[in-house]
Design a protein around this motif. Structure first.
Motif, PDB file in Angstrom:
ATOM      1  N   SER A   1     -12.535   4.698  -8.082  1.00 47.47           N
ATOM      2  CA  SER A   1     -11.379   4.067  -8.711  1.00 47.47           C
ATOM      3  C   SER A   1     -10.112   4.165  -7.868  1.00 47.47           C
ATOM      4  N   TYR A   2     -10.154   4.985  -6.824  1.00 44.44           N
ATOM      5  CA  TYR A   2      -8.950   5.256  -6.041  1.00 44.44           C
ATOM      6  C   TYR A   2      -8.934   4.439  -4.750  1.00 44.44           C
ATOM      7  N   ASP A   3      -7.767   3.871  -4.480  1.00 40.04           N
ATOM      8  CA  ASP A   3      -7.623   2.957  -3.356  1.00 40.04           C
ATOM      9  C   ASP A   3      -7.070   3.625  -2.109  1.00 40.04           C
ATOM     10  N   TYR A   4      -6.293   4.671  -2.276  1.00 37.56           N
ATOM     11  CA  TYR A   4      -5.631   5.318  -1.147  1.00 37.56           C
ATOM     12  C   TYR A   4      -5.807   6.835  -1.256  1.00 37.56           C
ATOM     13  N   TRP A   5      -5.980   7.447  -0.082  1.00 39.05           N
ATOM     14  CA  TRP A   5      -6.249   8.887  -0.012  1.00 39.05           C
ATOM     15  C   TRP A   5      -5.365   9.532   1.049  1.00 39.05           C
ATOM     16  N   GLY A   6      -5.002  10.792   0.774  1.00 40.53           N
ATOM     17  CA  GLY A   6      -4.336  11.584   1.788  1.00 40.53           C
ATOM     18  C   GLY A   6      -5.351  12.205   2.738  1.00 40.53           C
TER      19      GLY A   6
ATOM     20  N   GLN B   1       0.827  -1.177   0.000  1.00 42.76           N
ATOM     21  CA  GLN B   1       0.000   0.000   0.000  1.00 42.76           C
ATOM     22  C   GLN B   1       0.872   1.241   0.000  1.00 42.76           C
ATOM     23  N   VAL B   2       0.244   2.415  -0.127  1.00 40.58           N
ATOM     24  CA  VAL B   2       0.970   3.669  -0.199  1.00 40.58           C
ATOM     25  C   VAL B   2       0.362   4.649   0.789  1.00 40.58           C
ATOM     26  N   GLN B   3       1.216   5.470   1.373  1.00 39.31           N
ATOM     27  CA  GLN B   3       0.763   6.534   2.266  1.00 39.31           C
ATOM     28  C   GLN B   3       0.946   7.870   1.538  1.00 39.31           C
ATOM     29  N   LEU B   4      -0.049   8.740   1.663  1.00 36.71           N
ATOM     30  CA  LEU B   4      -0.065  10.005   0.935  1.00 36.71           C
ATOM     31  C   LEU B   4      -0.213  11.170   1.912  1.00 36.71           C
ATOM     32  N   VAL B   5       0.639  12.180   1.751  1.00 37.69           N
ATOM     33  CA  VAL B   5       0.583  13.359   2.615  1.00 37.69           C
ATOM     34  C   VAL B   5       0.610  14.612   1.752  1.00 37.69           C
ATOM     35  N   GLU B   6      -0.482  15.386   1.818  1.00 39.62           N
ATOM     36  CA  GLU B   6      -0.574  16.626   1.049  1.00 39.62           C
ATOM     37  C   GLU B   6       0.024  17.794   1.829  1.00 39.62           C
ATOM     38  N   SER B   7       0.478  18.794   1.091  1.00 44.99           N
ATOM     39  CA  SER B   7       0.950  20.040   1.685  1.00 44.99           C
ATOM     40  C   SER B   7       0.797  21.155   0.660  1.00 44.99           C
ATOM     41  N   GLY B   8       0.958  22.398   1.125  1.00 44.77           N
ATOM     42  CA  GLY B   8       0.947  23.521   0.208  1.00 44.77           C
ATOM     43  C   GLY B   8      -0.325  24.338   0.191  1.00 44.77           C
TER      44      GLY B   8
ATOM     45  N   GLN C   1      -5.492  35.302  -2.353  1.00 45.78           N
ATOM     46  CA  GLN C   1      -6.499  36.161  -2.958  1.00 45.78           C
ATOM     47  C   GLN C   1      -6.887  35.650  -4.336  1.00 45.78           C
ATOM     48  N   ALA C   2      -8.072  36.000  -4.757  1.00 40.94           N
ATOM     49  CA  ALA C   2      -8.531  35.641  -6.097  1.00 40.94           C
ATOM     50  C   ALA C   2      -7.528  36.143  -7.136  1.00 40.94           C
ATOM     51  N   GLY C   3      -7.245  35.279  -8.112  1.00 39.82           N
ATOM     52  CA  GLY C   3      -6.262  35.596  -9.127  1.00 39.82           C
ATOM     53  C   GLY C   3      -4.867  35.115  -8.792  1.00 39.82           C
ATOM     54  N   GLY C   4      -4.673  34.682  -7.554  1.00 41.28           N
ATOM     55  CA  GLY C   4      -3.367  34.215  -7.118  1.00 41.28           C
ATOM     56  C   GLY C   4      -3.108  32.769  -7.484  1.00 41.28           C
ATOM     57  N   SER C   5      -1.972  32.259  -6.997  1.00 41.02           N
ATOM     58  CA  SER C   5      -1.539  30.907  -7.314  1.00 41.02           C
ATOM     59  C   SER C   5      -1.113  30.164  -6.060  1.00 41.02           C
ATOM     60  N   LEU C   6      -1.244  28.847  -6.124  1.00 41.24           N
ATOM     61  CA  LEU C   6      -0.728  27.946  -5.102  1.00 41.24           C
ATOM     62  C   LEU C   6      -0.244  26.683  -5.788  1.00 41.24           C
ATOM     63  N   ARG C   7       0.729  26.019  -5.175  1.00 37.95           N
ATOM     64  CA  ARG C   7       1.149  24.702  -5.650  1.00 37.95           C
ATOM     65  C   ARG C   7       1.012  23.705  -4.527  1.00 37.95           C
ATOM     66  N   LEU C   8       0.185  22.716  -4.762  1.00 39.15           N
ATOM     67  CA  LEU C   8       0.008  21.630  -3.805  1.00 39.15           C
ATOM     68  C   LEU C   8       0.976  20.498  -4.118  1.00 39.15           C
ATOM     69  N   SER C   9       1.448  19.844  -3.067  1.00 39.40           N
ATOM     70  CA  SER C   9       2.301  18.677  -3.214  1.00 39.40           C
ATOM     71  C   SER C   9       1.676  17.503  -2.486  1.00 39.40           C
ATOM     72  N   CYS C  10       1.981  16.324  -2.963  1.00 41.40           N
ATOM     73  CA  CYS C  10       1.512  15.098  -2.317  1.00 41.40           C
ATOM     74  C   CYS C  10       2.697  14.136  -2.290  1.00 41.40           C
ATOM     75  N   ALA C  11       3.231  13.894  -1.109  1.00 37.79           N
ATOM     76  CA  ALA C  11       4.369  13.000  -0.956  1.00 37.79           C
ATOM     77  C   ALA C  11       3.874  11.579  -0.705  1.00 37.79           C
TER      78      ALA C  11
END
Length: 127
Positions: A113-118, A1-8, A13-23
């Motif tokens: 369809s997905y088996d593992y979730w963060g 199995q796999v372990q998933l950890v999100e961050s980011g 504000q509206a119009g801005g940006s973010l980058r999410l990561s999932c290790a």
């Protein structure tokens, strides 16, 4: 199995940006197609984007197409979601997920369809 950890996640504000990561840790990362989903308060969890095991194929919900980009670095066992031109309606908890067997676009857009979730990361977009 796999372990998933999100961050980011965070507040932007509206119009801005973010980058999410999932290790990912555990079983070989390339075993899984990967996806991003989101859930806003009072709403059902919905598909955002998915990527094939090699990273060659990507799929997006219409609501994010042209603004979000999913990618993966198999050497780093990490999944990404670059989010640009953010809107208040993008506010949600974002989840990464791993699919063991699904490979076609249709199934990759389905939660089942997905088996593992963060655990999820909160994204809040202010107007």
């Amino acid at each position: 199995q796999v372990q998933l950890v999100e961050s980011g996640g965070g507040l932007v504000q509206a119009g801005g940006s973010l980058r999410l990561s999932c290790a990912a840790s555990g079983r070989t990362f390339t075993t899984y197609a990967m996806g991003w989903f989101r859930q806003a308060p009072g709403k059902e969890r919905e598909f955002v984007a998915a990527i094939s095991r090699s990273g060659d194929s990507t799929y997006y919900a219409e609501s994010v197409k042209g603004r979000f980009t999913i990618s993966r670095d198999n050497a780093k066992n990490t999944l990404y979601l670059q989010m640009n031109s953010l809107k208040p309606e993008d506010t949600a908890v974002y989840y990464c997920a791993a699919a063991s067997t699904a490979s076609r676009p249709g199934p990759l857009m389905r939660i089942s369809s997905y088996d593992y979730w963060g655990q999820g990361t909160q994204v809040t977009v202010s107007s």
